[in-house]
Design a protein around this motif. Sequence first.
Motif, PDB file in Angstrom:
ATOM      1  N   UNK A  73      42.559  46.493  29.611  1.00  0.00           N
ATOM      2  CA  UNK A  73      42.892  46.570  30.955  1.00  0.00           C
ATOM      3  C   UNK A  73      43.547  45.159  31.393  1.00  0.00           C
ATOM      4  N   UNK A  74      44.849  45.149  31.887  1.00  0.00           N
ATOM      5  CA  UNK A  74      45.407  44.097  32.271  1.00  0.00           C
ATOM      6  C   UNK A  74      44.501  43.021  33.383  1.00  0.00           C
ATOM      7  N   UNK A  75      44.478  41.969  33.160  1.00  0.00           N
ATOM      8  CA  UNK A  75      43.693  41.270  34.189  1.00  0.00           C
ATOM      9  C   UNK A  75      44.035  41.264  35.784  1.00  0.00           C
ATOM     10  N   UNK A  76      45.029  41.968  36.133  1.00  0.00           N
ATOM     11  CA  UNK A  76      45.457  42.152  37.330  1.00  0.00           C
ATOM     12  C   UNK A  76      45.138  43.644  37.983  1.00  0.00           C
ATOM     13  N   UNK A  77      44.548  44.220  37.082  1.00  0.00           N
ATOM     14  CA  UNK A  77      44.181  45.597  37.414  1.00  0.00           C
ATOM     15  C   UNK A  77      42.864  45.898  38.485  1.00  0.00           C
ATOM     16  N   UNK A  78      43.462  47.078  39.389  1.00  0.00           N
ATOM     17  CA  UNK A  78      42.346  47.301  40.397  1.00  0.00           C
ATOM     18  C   UNK A  78      41.097  47.730  39.837  1.00  0.00           C
ATOM     19  N   UNK A 186      45.686  37.674  45.223  1.00  0.00           N
ATOM     20  CA  UNK A 186      44.938  38.922  45.826  1.00  0.00           C
ATOM     21  C   UNK A 186      44.093  39.325  44.784  1.00  0.00           C
ATOM     22  N   UNK A 187      44.581  39.730  43.634  1.00  0.00           N
ATOM     23  CA  UNK A 187      43.843  40.460  42.606  1.00  0.00           C
ATOM     24  C   UNK A 187      42.398  39.549  42.126  1.00  0.00           C
ATOM     25  N   UNK A 188      42.704  38.346  41.936  1.00  0.00           N
ATOM     26  CA  UNK A 188      41.722  37.194  41.704  1.00  0.00           C
ATOM     27  C   UNK A 188      40.636  37.199  42.875  1.00  0.00           C
ATOM     28  N   UNK A 218      39.797  36.997  53.257  1.00  0.00           N
ATOM     29  CA  UNK A 218      39.301  37.491  51.973  1.00  0.00           C
ATOM     30  C   UNK A 218      37.903  38.301  52.697  1.00  0.00           C
ATOM     31  N   UNK A 219      36.991  37.549  53.122  1.00  0.00           N
ATOM     32  CA  UNK A 219      35.696  38.020  53.646  1.00  0.00           C
ATOM     33  C   UNK A 219      35.958  39.035  54.820  1.00  0.00           C
ATOM     34  N   UNK A 220      36.862  38.652  55.722  1.00  0.00           N
ATOM     35  CA  UNK A 220      36.822  39.384  56.909  1.00  0.00           C
ATOM     36  C   UNK A 220      37.697  40.557  56.766  1.00  0.00           C
ATOM     37  N   UNK A 221      38.361  40.638  55.892  1.00  0.00           N
ATOM     38  CA  UNK A 221      39.747  41.715  55.477  1.00  0.00           C
ATOM     39  C   UNK A 221      40.513  41.541  56.682  1.00  0.00           C
ATOM     40  N   UNK A 222      41.205  40.453  56.729  1.00  0.00           N
ATOM     41  CA  UNK A 222      42.109  40.403  58.048  1.00  0.00           C
ATOM     42  C   UNK A 222      43.251  39.745  57.525  1.00  0.00           C
ATOM     43  N   UNK A 223      44.481  39.869  58.310  1.00  0.00           N
ATOM     44  CA  UNK A 223      45.796  39.140  58.278  1.00  0.00           C
ATOM     45  C   UNK A 223      45.877  37.775  59.109  1.00  0.00           C
ATOM     46  N   UNK A 224      44.858  37.654  60.246  1.00  0.00           N
ATOM     47  CA  UNK A 224      44.783  36.897  61.017  1.00  0.00           C
ATOM     48  C   UNK A 224      44.629  35.304  60.351  1.00  0.00           C
ATOM     49  N   UNK A 225      45.512  34.314  60.832  1.00  0.00           N
ATOM     50  CA  UNK A 225      45.379  33.090  60.307  1.00  0.00           C
ATOM     51  C   UNK A 225      44.115  32.442  60.932  1.00  0.00           C
ATOM     52  N   UNK A 226      43.631  31.303  59.989  1.00  0.00           N
ATOM     53  CA  UNK A 226      42.614  30.490  60.676  1.00  0.00           C
ATOM     54  C   UNK A 226      42.864  29.814  61.951  1.00  0.00           C
TER      55      UNK A 226
END
Length: 282
Positions: A73-78, A186-188, A218-226
């Motif tokens: 399995x490639x290491x970037x696989x879902x 993103x996969x990591x 990542x934790x909040x699953x948002x595209x908003x910036x800090x």
Amino acid sequence: MTEAAFAPQDAAALLRWYVDHGIDETIGEDAIDRFALPPPAAVAAAPERASATPAAPTPIRAPSAPAVARAPIPLDSPQLAEDAREIARRVTTIAELEEAVRAFEGCALKRTAKNTVFADGVAGAPVMIVGEAPGADEDRLGKPFVGVSGQLMDRMFAAIGMSRERDLYITNILFWRPPGNRTPTLSEQATCLAFTRRHIELARPKVVVLAGGTAVKAVLNTAEGITRLRGKWTTLTLDDGSEVPALPTFHPAYLLRTPASKRQSWADLLSLDKRLKDLGVR
């Protein structure tokens, strides 16, 4: 090459340049593509040309089922993120989770890191801090937030009477250092985040502090910036249905680069102190 090219001061300057750019270890002279699939099996040699004398007929047999070649399995696989979620769901204690993380081989970062950096502080403390990833000092010592930025964080929390020895439980969304401190892919993030969310569930903090833009997104699953989310309380809903107040704030490493932002981080700490008092924790 002349002898002057190997002068000690030149070598020392080169080593300092390496350290400043996050190059703190020698892995090999040639780059290794760890995402490449293994080479295909060699094609069987063509049969020799038939002789003039006809060969005896070969009995007809039912064809056997072809062997299925299973590529890794490639290491970037879902699929790796799903595997991590399944492993995380099965553990019931923080000790089991740490053991599972240390045994997990589905993140490519583990292959270049020196240590697995799991957590520090007091498990079950009222405040859980979640950062981005280990740096060079953290990778070397195996603990999160122990470098210069971690020392700044300790002083900041000490200003409101809190310490990692008593009040804080500290981790990152990644458990292995990205080479050169690069931003994790993103996969990591997706692979390690399954463990991190379960980590929060098992630690059951009263409040989660998300340090830095990568951790917040990542934790909040948002595209908003800090810069838009910093200082604004939100509710983090975990996979088991539990909810915990979460406070996004700047990462200490950012404050070292931008000292003028310490004023905003101080306001975040005062807001945290007030929330803990409202919850009856302090």
